[in-house]
Scaffold this motif. Structure first.
Motif, PDB file in Angstrom:
ATOM      1  N   ALA A 180       0.828  -1.210   0.000  1.00 26.30           N
ATOM      2  CA  ALA A 180       0.000   0.000   0.000  1.00 26.30           C
ATOM      3  C   ALA A 180       0.863   1.260   0.000  1.00 26.30           C
ATOM      4  O   ALA A 180       0.362   2.363  -0.215  1.00 26.30           O
ATOM      5  N   SER A 181       2.168   1.099   0.244  1.00 22.19           N
ATOM      6  CA  SER A 181       3.062   2.259   0.320  1.00 22.19           C
ATOM      7  C   SER A 181       3.650   2.583  -1.056  1.00 22.19           C
ATOM      8  O   SER A 181       3.736   1.729  -1.933  1.00 22.19           O
ATOM      9  N   ARG A 182       4.051   3.834  -1.206  1.00 21.23           N
ATOM     10  CA  ARG A 182       4.575   4.310  -2.485  1.00 21.23           C
ATOM     11  C   ARG A 182       6.091   4.508  -2.416  1.00 21.23           C
ATOM     12  O   ARG A 182       6.661   4.600  -1.335  1.00 21.23           O
ATOM     13  N   LEU A 183       6.711   4.664  -3.593  1.00 29.48           N
ATOM     14  CA  LEU A 183       8.092   5.148  -3.617  1.00 29.48           C
ATOM     15  C   LEU A 183       8.099   6.612  -3.174  1.00 29.48           C
ATOM     16  O   LEU A 183       7.091   7.314  -3.274  1.00 29.48           O
ATOM     17  N   LEU A 184       9.251   7.067  -2.737  1.00 29.88           N
ATOM     18  CA  LEU A 184       9.374   8.425  -2.220  1.00 29.88           C
ATOM     19  C   LEU A 184       9.165   9.483  -3.314  1.00 29.88           C
ATOM     20  O   LEU A 184       8.861  10.638  -3.008  1.00 29.88           O
ATOM     21  N   ASP A 185       9.322   9.097  -4.583  1.00 30.17           N
ATOM     22  CA  ASP A 185       9.071  10.054  -5.675  1.00 30.17           C
ATOM     23  C   ASP A 185       7.627   9.949  -6.186  1.00 30.17           C
ATOM     24  O   ASP A 185       7.285  10.569  -7.187  1.00 30.17           O
ATOM     25  N   PHE A 245       3.498   2.280  -6.681  1.00 30.05           N
ATOM     26  CA  PHE A 245       3.514   1.564  -5.412  1.00 30.05           C
ATOM     27  C   PHE A 245       4.801   0.748  -5.315  1.00 30.05           C
ATOM     28  O   PHE A 245       5.451   0.429  -6.318  1.00 30.05           O
ATOM     29  N   GLU A 246       5.140   0.434  -4.069  1.00 33.33           N
ATOM     30  CA  GLU A 246       6.378  -0.287  -3.764  1.00 33.33           C
ATOM     31  C   GLU A 246       6.094  -1.789  -3.763  1.00 33.33           C
ATOM     32  O   GLU A 246       5.011  -2.213  -3.363  1.00 33.33           O
ATOM     33  N   ASN A 247       7.070  -2.609  -4.198  1.00 36.60           N
ATOM     34  CA  ASN A 247       6.879  -4.045  -4.076  1.00 36.60           C
ATOM     35  C   ASN A 247       7.623  -4.563  -2.836  1.00 36.60           C
ATOM     36  O   ASN A 247       8.490  -3.891  -2.273  1.00 36.60           O
ATOM     37  N   SER A 248       7.246  -5.783  -2.431  1.00 36.04           N
ATOM     38  CA  SER A 248       7.739  -6.301  -1.152  1.00 36.04           C
ATOM     39  C   SER A 248       9.207  -6.727  -1.196  1.00 36.04           C
ATOM     40  O   SER A 248       9.844  -6.816  -0.137  1.00 36.04           O
ATOM     41  N   PRO A 278       5.839   5.754   7.335  1.00 34.22           N
ATOM     42  CA  PRO A 278       5.604   7.116   7.842  1.00 34.22           C
ATOM     43  C   PRO A 278       6.579   8.150   7.267  1.00 34.22           C
ATOM     44  O   PRO A 278       6.169   9.282   6.965  1.00 34.22           O
ATOM     45  N   ILE A 279       7.844   7.761   7.101  1.00 36.14           N
ATOM     46  CA  ILE A 279       8.821   8.702   6.513  1.00 36.14           C
ATOM     47  C   ILE A 279       8.361   9.105   5.110  1.00 36.14           C
ATOM     48  O   ILE A 279       8.397  10.288   4.737  1.00 36.14           O
ATOM     49  N   THR A 280       7.914   8.127   4.332  1.00 37.31           N
ATOM     50  CA  THR A 280       7.459   8.396   2.967  1.00 37.31           C
ATOM     51  C   THR A 280       6.165   9.203   2.978  1.00 37.31           C
ATOM     52  O   THR A 280       6.017  10.172   2.223  1.00 37.31           O
ATOM     53  N   ASN A 281       5.226   8.836   3.847  1.00 38.64           N
ATOM     54  CA  ASN A 281       3.950   9.547   3.878  1.00 38.64           C
ATOM     55  C   ASN A 281       4.121  11.011   4.278  1.00 38.64           C
ATOM     56  O   ASN A 281       3.430  11.887   3.739  1.00 38.64           O
ATOM     57  N   LEU A 282       5.040  11.295   5.213  1.00 39.61           N
ATOM     58  CA  LEU A 282       5.318  12.694   5.575  1.00 39.61           C
ATOM     59  C   LEU A 282       5.795  13.466   4.349  1.00 39.61           C
ATOM     60  O   LEU A 282       5.411  14.616   4.121  1.00 39.61           O
ATOM     61  N   HIS A 294      15.954   5.901  -4.108  1.00 38.25           N
ATOM     62  CA  HIS A 294      16.117   6.030  -5.563  1.00 38.25           C
ATOM     63  C   HIS A 294      16.702   4.783  -6.221  1.00 38.25           C
ATOM     64  O   HIS A 294      16.644   4.647  -7.442  1.00 38.25           O
ATOM     65  N   LEU A 295      17.276   3.871  -5.421  1.00 40.59           N
ATOM     66  CA  LEU A 295      17.807   2.643  -6.034  1.00 40.59           C
ATOM     67  C   LEU A 295      16.682   1.806  -6.652  1.00 40.59           C
ATOM     68  O   LEU A 295      16.909   1.006  -7.553  1.00 40.59           O
TER      69      LEU A 295
END
Ligand SMILES: [Ca+2]
Lengths: 195, 195
Positions: free
Chosen positions: A24-29, A33-36, A141-145, B17-18
């Motif tokens: 459910a989380s995204r990449l920082l850019d 979505f992020e994979n496991s 949380p770091i990414t969501n902020l 970014h990796l």
């Protein structure tokens, strides 16, 4: 040795599918979505960088092994978003069956070693598993902020829910990190009228 | 502690970014190219599963740390495909600058620890780095055999080139694994008129 290597490689090939399990989380850019699999790499890096903040002394090798293996069951059982509606008994049963099938591809000695590490991680009864669970909760949380809310918006999360689902494990395994993070979360939720 | 945590988290955010650095290798289901973060997770799993095949006794914690960090320089320097045309001096200079900038985001002690592990990995002069380099070469041939050639077709690779670029490091760090893999490669290249 050939049959043993056949089994080892069969497991490593099956593990490739973790790269297709989306979280459910995204990449920082915010590109996707992020994979496991890439998440597992990132939390291992979090663990290596932040190990000095562990509540108790830990063997970093065991922490890294737990985080390396911790999401492999998702190949069969899928990712259960932390803020989603989850039937915890059904999830536990699906993950147990997944651990049997997936680690069962390995030779017996490795199957038992990996299964034990995964069970230890889930039980959160050792210093390594408490720190690993704390670390596993950090990146989102770091990414969501950074992204103006991210999955907090998608799942309509409150600060109280976050204190419970994220604060309890992080504070248990790495209290100094929670002390650093909590004011940033409180500030965001207040600014955005969600607390 | 707050400034220290600020620096640690800044590095961990940059490391995200990796996940956007694409390699020449594909996923095993041929759905897309692989990124360097999920590749890093997968080679750590290869190392944990195959450590008994190391040519020399190794400290698995150091192997895992090296593989966790080994591709971070690609955030600035990009991935150089093993079968592509590479200016090795330019690549080394770009990666050295990348290591300075990226690990330089960390507090000094961690910067030096991580930089040392990366330099050790690249130099291939210790048992851990020889095994880690061998492991880093494993997944792509396994995937290419499964996909009917994969990056071997894209880069028009011969068995002789593969013996040199992949066989030398794998045989050096994990000779039993190379003994298992080599006949499968030879068979594929002969069947496909490429050897
Ligand atoms: Ca690599």
């Amino acid at each position: 040795m050939s049959a043993r290597l056949d089994a080892q490689i069969a497991f490593l090939k099956e593990a490739d599918h973790l790269k297709a399990v989306l979280r459910a989380s995204r990449l920082l850019d915010d590109s996707r979505f992020e994979n496991s699999a890439e998440h597992s790499w990132h939390v291992m890096l979090y663990a290596l960088v932040l190990v000095e903040h562990s509540a108790e002394p830990v063997d970093i090798a065991r922490v890294l092994k737990m985080l390396l293996l911790h999401d492999i069951v998702e190949i069969d059982a899928g990712d259960a978003p932390i803020h989603g509606d989850v039937d915890h008994a059904a999830k536990a049963a699906a993950e147990e069956a997944a651990a049997e099938r997936l680690f069962g591809l390995l030779p017996d000695d490795l199957q038992h070693e990996f299964k034990s590490l995964w069970v230890e991680f889930e039980a959160e009864e050792t210093p390594e598993s408490r720190f690993a669970k704390a670390i596993d909760r950090m990146p989102t949380p770091i990414t969501n902020l950074e992204l103006g809310g991210g999955s907090w918006i998608d799942y309509n999360v409150t600060l109280e829910q976050l204190d419970h689902r994220v604060g309890v494990p992080i504070n248990g395994g790495a209290p100094g990190v929670w002390g650093w993070l909590r004011p940033k979360l409180e500030s965001w939720f207040h600014r955005n009228g969600r607390a």
